[in-house]
Design a protein around this motif. Structure first.
Motif, PDB file in Angstrom:
ATOM      1  N   ARG A 100       0.918  -1.143  -0.048  1.00 19.40           N
ATOM      2  CA  ARG A 100       0.116  -0.076  -0.177  1.00 19.40           C
ATOM      3  C   ARG A 100       0.897   1.044   0.079  1.00 19.40           C
ATOM      4  O   ARG A 100       1.688   1.470   1.036  1.00 19.40           O
ATOM      5  N   ASP A 101       0.896   1.990  -1.240  1.00 21.59           N
ATOM      6  CA  ASP A 101       1.851   2.829  -1.397  1.00 21.59           C
ATOM      7  C   ASP A 101       1.391   4.320  -0.766  1.00 21.59           C
ATOM      8  O   ASP A 101       0.096   4.245  -0.287  1.00 21.59           O
ATOM      9  N   TRP A 102       2.091   5.295  -0.737  1.00 20.17           N
ATOM     10  CA  TRP A 102       1.600   6.785  -0.439  1.00 20.17           C
ATOM     11  C   TRP A 102       1.904   7.685  -1.442  1.00 20.17           C
ATOM     12  O   TRP A 102       2.659   7.515  -2.224  1.00 20.17           O
ATOM     13  N   PHE A 103       1.269   8.974  -1.333  1.00 24.31           N
ATOM     14  CA  PHE A 103       1.057   9.959  -2.435  1.00 24.31           C
ATOM     15  C   PHE A 103       1.370  11.351  -1.667  1.00 24.31           C
ATOM     16  O   PHE A 103       0.781  12.107  -2.304  1.00 24.31           O
ATOM     17  N   ASP A 104       2.232  11.318  -0.809  1.00 22.98           N
ATOM     18  CA  ASP A 104       2.278  12.708   0.006  1.00 22.98           C
ATOM     19  C   ASP A 104       3.836  13.014   0.198  1.00 22.98           C
ATOM     20  O   ASP A 104       4.088  14.139   0.618  1.00 22.98           O
ATOM     21  N   GLN A 105       4.969  12.203  -0.285  1.00 20.56           N
ATOM     22  CA  GLN A 105       6.044  12.224  -0.280  1.00 20.56           C
ATOM     23  C   GLN A 105       6.941  12.889  -1.512  1.00 20.56           C
ATOM     24  O   GLN A 105       7.092  11.989  -2.372  1.00 20.56           O
ATOM     25  N   GLU A 106       6.926  14.014  -1.562  1.00 25.88           N
ATOM     26  CA  GLU A 106       7.414  14.853  -2.590  1.00 25.88           C
ATOM     27  C   GLU A 106       8.856  14.513  -2.940  1.00 25.88           C
ATOM     28  O   GLU A 106       9.608  14.226  -2.120  1.00 25.88           O
ATOM     29  N   LYS A 107       9.047  14.256  -4.321  1.00 26.04           N
ATOM     30  CA  LYS A 107      10.397  14.108  -4.852  1.00 26.04           C
ATOM     31  C   LYS A 107      10.846  15.172  -5.795  1.00 26.04           C
ATOM     32  O   LYS A 107       9.718  15.343  -6.858  1.00 26.04           O
ATOM     33  N   ALA A 108      11.860  15.732  -5.631  1.00 29.74           N
ATOM     34  CA  ALA A 108      12.225  17.138  -6.654  1.00 29.74           C
ATOM     35  C   ALA A 108      12.321  16.413  -7.874  1.00 29.74           C
ATOM     36  O   ALA A 108      12.659  15.235  -8.283  1.00 29.74           O
ATOM     37  N   PHE A 109      12.043  17.408  -8.676  1.00 30.26           N
ATOM     38  CA  PHE A 109      12.156  17.169 -10.173  1.00 30.26           C
ATOM     39  C   PHE A 109      12.558  18.768 -10.762  1.00 30.26           C
ATOM     40  O   PHE A 109      12.759  19.760 -10.059  1.00 30.26           O
ATOM     41  N   THR A 110      13.158  18.841 -12.032  1.00 29.87           N
ATOM     42  CA  THR A 110      13.403  20.123 -12.863  1.00 29.87           C
ATOM     43  C   THR A 110      12.222  20.758 -13.081  1.00 29.87           C
ATOM     44  O   THR A 110      11.272  20.323 -13.817  1.00 29.87           O
ATOM     45  N   CYS A 111      12.154  22.019 -12.737  1.00 31.93           N
ATOM     46  CA  CYS A 111      11.231  23.144 -13.244  1.00 31.93           C
ATOM     47  C   CYS A 111      11.736  24.418 -12.760  1.00 31.93           C
ATOM     48  O   CYS A 111      12.387  24.615 -11.627  1.00 31.93           O
ATOM     49  N   ALA A 112      11.585  25.600 -13.672  1.00 26.31           N
ATOM     50  CA  ALA A 112      11.865  26.742 -13.066  1.00 26.31           C
ATOM     51  C   ALA A 112      11.345  27.991 -14.060  1.00 26.31           C
ATOM     52  O   ALA A 112      10.739  27.520 -15.094  1.00 26.31           O
ATOM     53  N   PRO A 113      11.148  29.052 -13.355  1.00 28.24           N
ATOM     54  CA  PRO A 113      11.296  29.612 -12.361  1.00 28.24           C
ATOM     55  C   PRO A 113      10.442  29.035 -11.132  1.00 28.24           C
ATOM     56  O   PRO A 113       9.427  28.391 -11.305  1.00 28.24           O
ATOM     57  N   VAL A 114      10.667  29.505  -9.779  1.00 25.45           N
ATOM     58  CA  VAL A 114      10.021  29.147  -8.699  1.00 25.45           C
ATOM     59  C   VAL A 114       9.561  30.394  -7.999  1.00 25.45           C
ATOM     60  O   VAL A 114      10.289  30.923  -6.963  1.00 25.45           O
ATOM     61  N   PRO A 115       8.342  31.082  -8.295  1.00 25.88           N
ATOM     62  CA  PRO A 115       8.081  32.252  -7.785  1.00 25.88           C
ATOM     63  C   PRO A 115       7.808  32.243  -6.152  1.00 25.88           C
ATOM     64  O   PRO A 115       7.973  33.104  -5.673  1.00 25.88           O
ATOM     65  N   SER A 116       7.182  31.212  -5.773  1.00 25.53           N
ATOM     66  CA  SER A 116       6.859  30.807  -4.088  1.00 25.53           C
ATOM     67  C   SER A 116       7.288  29.502  -4.139  1.00 25.53           C
ATOM     68  O   SER A 116       7.417  28.463  -4.985  1.00 25.53           O
ATOM     69  N   THR A 117       7.456  29.029  -2.612  1.00 28.27           N
ATOM     70  CA  THR A 117       7.765  27.777  -2.508  1.00 28.27           C
ATOM     71  C   THR A 117       6.780  26.883  -2.752  1.00 28.27           C
ATOM     72  O   THR A 117       5.358  27.132  -2.413  1.00 28.27           O
ATOM     73  N   GLY A 118       7.132  25.764  -3.458  1.00 26.43           N
ATOM     74  CA  GLY A 118       6.255  24.634  -3.813  1.00 26.43           C
ATOM     75  C   GLY A 118       5.394  24.748  -5.051  1.00 26.43           C
ATOM     76  O   GLY A 118       4.395  24.284  -5.495  1.00 26.43           O
ATOM     77  N   TYR A 119       5.831  26.162  -5.876  1.00 27.39           N
ATOM     78  CA  TYR A 119       5.155  26.541  -6.887  1.00 27.39           C
ATOM     79  C   TYR A 119       6.050  26.827  -8.059  1.00 27.39           C
ATOM     80  O   TYR A 119       6.897  27.859  -8.016  1.00 27.39           O
ATOM     81  N   CYS A 120       5.892  26.431  -9.341  1.00 28.39           N
ATOM     82  CA  CYS A 120       6.629  26.601 -10.367  1.00 28.39           C
ATOM     83  C   CYS A 120       5.886  26.877 -11.697  1.00 28.39           C
ATOM     84  O   CYS A 120       4.881  26.200 -11.983  1.00 28.39           O
ATOM     85  N   THR A 121       6.416  27.649 -12.677  1.00 33.38           N
ATOM     86  CA  THR A 121       5.560  27.812 -13.656  1.00 33.38           C
ATOM     87  C   THR A 121       6.222  27.676 -15.011  1.00 33.38           C
ATOM     88  O   THR A 121       5.868  27.510 -15.874  1.00 33.38           O
TER      89      THR A 121
END
Length: 371
Positions: A100-121
């Motif tokens: 039974r897996d979980w879906f709340d442990q975030e894993k970093a990936f590539t994306c930029a820019p990051v205007p706010s923590t946890g948010y990328c455009t």
């Protein structure tokens, strides 16, 4: 000067009041967690929650809430509260050959820019997950990428459960379509050498026009059947379930169709179901399983689902064939398609007076007549 009043029946007054309130309402979230798209003449207006902040005990991936389409609220919330995997004999997962897996442990990936923590455009550096560089992790951004693609707005996040990488996406299109999707892959691990099957269970809570008095129909073979009481569906090789949600006195409709890529639960005692329509209960936001496999059987009773607050569970599954050495490069996007319609012909999404609803029957997609 006297004011002149027009007197309406009480029911009509109530309908006018609540109808106006529904159309003028808006999501309660603020800041980066509210998306209004496009900026000019918005079609979609909704809230999102990053995986790390979603419902426990296992998280939900990206949670989407308070969805408004063309000014009308169409649902309360949606996410993936149940995520599990079953191995073939000889594989990993202990005596049950499962996790039974979980879906709340975030894993970093590539994306930029990051205007706010946890948010990328992703306007300077495109989204790149493990699917883009198989078997290895890369990147420093954790959270949700919100990308305006011109013809759609797409949300992407990457999470991990052990060696697995779960890439959740939601894409909203201008024509009323929503595609909640998911890629599943892994980094190098010996367990990946064994054939296994991933299962994801979406949960959608519809509130059409901001109201909870909704009905549901099972759609198939040129007929639609009103669903009277709580029930489940199990698809077969050449079948995929489809549902239509509506509200008496309103043209607003929501269609949900399982895709041909999404597998089926027929004969699968672990997968169990491909869909379920239930009456909303505050204590049924997750399943009641004490093991790996899903268990919503206690939720399925003889309770009426006609003109009430409705919840739809939808199952998707994908097979990963074992690879020698445990290197998994497979990324198989799956997930249902949702179509929202508010005009007089609820099955016609492009305005040509013919149905755009397709059914997967006997191995092919066929048109479903306009109701």
């Amino acid at each position: 000067m006297r004011r002149h009043f027009s007197f309406l029946p009480l029911a009509a007054l109530a309908l006018a009041f609540f109808g106006a309130a529904t159309l003028s309402a808006q999501p309660t979230c603020t800041g980066i967690n509210r998306i209004t798209w496009p900026t000019v003449n918005p079609i979609w207006d909704f809230c999102w929650t990053r995986p790390a902040s979603t419902m426990q005990p296992d998280g939900e991936g990206i949670r989407i809430t308070e969805v408004f389409y063309k000014g009308r609220k169409v649902w309360k919330d949606g996410g993936i509260p149940v995520l599990n995997v079953k191995y073939a004999p000889g594989g990993c997962g202990g005596g049950g050959l499962c996790y039974r897996d979980w879906f709340d442990q975030e894993k970093a990936f590539t994306c930029a820019p990051v205007p706010s923590t946890g948010y990328c455009t992703a306007t300077t550096t495109a989204v790149s997950t493990v699917c883009n560089h198989p078997n290895t992790d890369a990147g420093t951004f954790s959270g949700v990428a919100v990308v305006d693609k011109g013809t759609s707005i797409k949300l992407t996040s990457q999470a991990q459960a052990g060696w697995y990488r779960y890439i959740a996406t939601w894409e909203f299109f201008a024509d009323g379509r929503i595609h909640p999707g998911m890629d599943i892959t892994a980094v190098q691990n010996s367990c990946v050498a064994f054939t296994h099957r991933h299962h994801a269970y979406w949960r959608f809570d519809f509130d059409l026009d901001g109201n909870t008095n909704n009905f549901a129909e099972s759609v198939g073979q040129s007929v639609s059947t009103r669903i009277a009481t709580e029930r489940t569906w199990t698809d077969k090789t050449n079948e995929r379930s489809q549902w239509r949600f509506g509200r008496v006195g309103s043209s607003t409709r929501a269609y949900v169709a399982r895709d041909s890529k999404d597998g089926f639960a027929d004969g699968d005692t672990f997968g169990k179901i491909d869909g379920a329509v239930l009456a909303y209960k505050s204590n049924e936001l997750h399943d009641s399983s004490s093991g790996c496999d899903i268990n919503i059987a206690p939720f399925v009773t003889t309770e009426s689902v006609n003109n009430t607050d409705l919840v739809l569970w939808v199952h998707s599954e994908v097979d990963h064939v074992g690879e020698p050495g445990g290197v998994a490069a497979d990324c198989s996007m799956f997930g249902p398609t949702i179509k929202i319609r508010t005009a007089a012909i609820p099955a016609d999404f492009n305005g040509d007076a013919t149905s755009d609803v397709k059914l997967y029957q006997n191995g092919t997609w066929v048109s479903y007549p306009v109701p």
